[in-house]
Design a protein around this motif. Structure first.
Motif, PDB file in Angstrom:
ATOM      1  N   GLU A  55      14.633 -13.821 -59.440  1.00 12.48           N
ATOM      2  CA  GLU A  55      13.571 -13.665 -58.449  1.00 12.48           C
ATOM      3  C   GLU A  55      13.716 -12.287 -57.823  1.00 12.48           C
ATOM      4  O   GLU A  55      14.698 -12.004 -57.136  1.00 12.48           O
ATOM      5  CB  GLU A  55      13.668 -14.751 -57.381  1.00 12.48           C
ATOM      6  CG  GLU A  55      12.471 -14.810 -56.447  1.00 12.48           C
ATOM      7  CD  GLU A  55      12.539 -16.000 -55.514  1.00 12.48           C
ATOM      8  OE1 GLU A  55      13.283 -15.904 -54.507  1.00 12.48           O
ATOM      9  OE2 GLU A  55      11.878 -17.019 -55.797  1.00 12.48           O
ATOM     10  N   HIS A  57      12.679  -9.337 -55.303  1.00 13.09           N
ATOM     11  CA  HIS A  57      12.088  -9.162 -53.978  1.00 13.09           C
ATOM     12  C   HIS A  57      11.896  -7.670 -53.712  1.00 13.09           C
ATOM     13  O   HIS A  57      12.868  -6.909 -53.713  1.00 13.09           O
ATOM     14  CB  HIS A  57      12.998  -9.757 -52.902  1.00 13.09           C
ATOM     15  CG  HIS A  57      13.198 -11.240 -53.025  1.00 13.09           C
ATOM     16  ND1 HIS A  57      12.608 -12.148 -52.164  1.00 13.09           N
ATOM     17  CD2 HIS A  57      13.914 -11.976 -53.908  1.00 13.09           C
ATOM     18  CE1 HIS A  57      12.955 -13.378 -52.504  1.00 13.09           C
ATOM     19  NE2 HIS A  57      13.756 -13.304 -53.569  1.00 13.09           N
ATOM     20  N   ASP A  58      10.640  -7.250 -53.444  1.00 11.76           N
ATOM     21  CA  ASP A  58      10.388  -5.846 -53.152  1.00 11.76           C
ATOM     22  C   ASP A  58      10.464  -5.577 -51.646  1.00 11.76           C
ATOM     23  O   ASP A  58      10.663  -6.498 -50.846  1.00 11.76           O
ATOM     24  CB  ASP A  58       9.044  -5.393 -53.733  1.00 11.76           C
ATOM     25  CG  ASP A  58       7.851  -6.135 -53.128  1.00 11.76           C
ATOM     26  OD1 ASP A  58       7.941  -6.556 -51.962  1.00 11.76           O
ATOM     27  OD2 ASP A  58       6.833  -6.276 -53.832  1.00 11.76           O
ATOM     28  N   GLY A  61       8.157  -7.467 -49.182  1.00 15.49           N
ATOM     29  CA  GLY A  61       8.290  -8.911 -49.078  1.00 15.49           C
ATOM     30  C   GLY A  61       7.690  -9.675 -50.239  1.00 15.49           C
ATOM     31  O   GLY A  61       7.717 -10.912 -50.259  1.00 15.49           O
ATOM     32  N   THR A  63       7.401 -11.058 -54.170  1.00 15.86           N
ATOM     33  CA  THR A  63       8.375 -11.557 -55.135  1.00 15.86           C
ATOM     34  C   THR A  63       7.753 -11.691 -56.520  1.00 15.86           C
ATOM     35  O   THR A  63       6.541 -11.901 -56.652  1.00 15.86           O
ATOM     36  CB  THR A  63       8.934 -12.935 -54.724  1.00 15.86           C
ATOM     37  OG1 THR A  63       7.857 -13.881 -54.682  1.00 15.86           O
ATOM     38  CG2 THR A  63       9.601 -12.868 -53.361  1.00 15.86           C
ATOM     39  N   THR A 239      15.672  -3.306 -51.814  1.00 12.15           N
ATOM     40  CA  THR A 239      15.177  -4.440 -52.595  1.00 12.15           C
ATOM     41  C   THR A 239      16.351  -5.303 -53.025  1.00 12.15           C
ATOM     42  O   THR A 239      17.507  -4.895 -52.940  1.00 12.15           O
ATOM     43  CB  THR A 239      14.408  -3.960 -53.835  1.00 12.15           C
ATOM     44  OG1 THR A 239      15.295  -3.144 -54.651  1.00 12.15           O
ATOM     45  CG2 THR A 239      13.214  -3.105 -53.434  1.00 12.15           C
ATOM     46  N   THR A 241      17.476  -8.802 -55.896  1.00 10.51           N
ATOM     47  CA  THR A 241      17.143  -9.777 -56.931  1.00 10.51           C
ATOM     48  C   THR A 241      18.128 -10.927 -56.858  1.00 10.51           C
ATOM     49  O   THR A 241      19.350 -10.714 -56.824  1.00 10.51           O
ATOM     50  CB  THR A 241      17.206  -9.144 -58.335  1.00 10.51           C
ATOM     51  OG1 THR A 241      16.210  -8.118 -58.425  1.00 10.51           O
ATOM     52  CG2 THR A 241      16.954 -10.175 -59.423  1.00 10.51           C
TER      53      THR A 241
END
Length: 278
Positions: A55, A57-58, A61, A63, A239, A241
């Motif tokens: 997953e 996540h940038d 916010g 995904t 960021t 993951t």
């Protein structure tokens, strides 16, 4: 006449090892090589197969989710380990595949992109590029299951993470090594030998990334310990993951096809055909 200096050097080396061991024993810790060996004991005898979810996540916010299969195979006769990750979802990245061949003389990295229908060799600084749009790089994957980075091991002061005692070790890359990181520091759980925190330094003392294993996700499968939830944080870009291991199988038959640079993107799990390592 030359034997005395040689004996003296051997005596000094032995004394240094004994003093290091005594220092480690004094604070309840282990030597750097003992920690490294304990971590590697969690690797499979021959093969590992995992179903994984990623997953991403940038900074805003948002995904993105990815599913995949990870395979690892050890070739003791060649002192070699090969690992591959193949994405299975979503549809726009399905079929992307990555292969790492970890040898004493150096790593080899390969990437398959379905849109281009060809295998690309990854070299030099490109090993630090994003792996399939995640915060993991091609070079990071080798750290997921043990202290697999090469380099000189140095023992650091032990510590504690979430109430668990950890031994800390720094691995410093050789000057000629093709790696995006000059130093990697590990905090290894003293009970399970699983790295709970791995910090990556490109240069200087400012960390570039941090890999954290959730202590509550530690599981023992077939006598080996692993973390089933890990978070890779890009400390520069803000960021991260999350990698979740959904299923793990040790030492089952896995075809050599998926560890061969010519065919890794086409293979699937199954009984080994008995071929060589490619």
């Amino acid at each position: 006449m030359n034997s005395f200096p040689m004996r003296l050097r051997r005596f000094c080396l032995t004394a240094a090892v004994l003093l290091a061991g005594a220092a480690a024993a004094g604070d309840g810790g282990r030597s750097a090589e003992e920690v490294r060996a304990c971590s590697r004991a969690n690797l499979p005898d021959r093969t590992l197969r995992q179903e994984v979810a990623l997953e991403v996540h940038d900074r805003a916010g948002g995904t993105q989710s990815r599913g995949g299969r990870f395979y690892l195979k050890r070739y003791p006769d060649h002192d070699e380990t090969r690992s591959t990750l193949r994405l299975t979802s979503p549809i726009d990245v399905k079929g992307m595949a990555y292969l790492m061949i970890d040898r004493a003389e150096g790593d080899q990295l390969f990437l398959y992109l379905p849109s281009m229908q060809r295998v690309r060799r990854i070299t030099g600084d490109s090993a630090g590029d994003s792996l399939m749009g995640t915060d993991f790089s091609y070079a990071d994957i080798r750290q997921l299951h043990s202290m697999s980075a090469g380099g000189e091991a140095t023992r650091l002061a032990p510590g504690e993470i979430d109430g668990r005692a950890v031994d800390r070790v720094a691995l410093t890359a050789a000057a000629e090594a093709e790696t995006p990181y000059r130093r990697i520091e590990f905090a290894v759980d003293r009970t399970t030998c699983v790295p709970l925190r791995t910090v990556f330094f490109v240069e200087g003392d400012t960390p570039r990334k941090r890999l954290e294993a959730d202590p509550d996700s530690l599981r023992r499968i077939d006598g080996r310990w692993l973390a089933t939830r890990l978070v890779m944080r890009d400390l520069r870009d803000g960021t991260h993951t999350v990698l979740t291991v959904e299923d793990t199988r040790y030492d089952e038959g896995v075809s050599d096809i998926i560890f061969n640079p010519r065919s890794f993107h086409m293979g699937a799990a199954g009984p080994s055909p008995g071929g060589g390592s490619g």
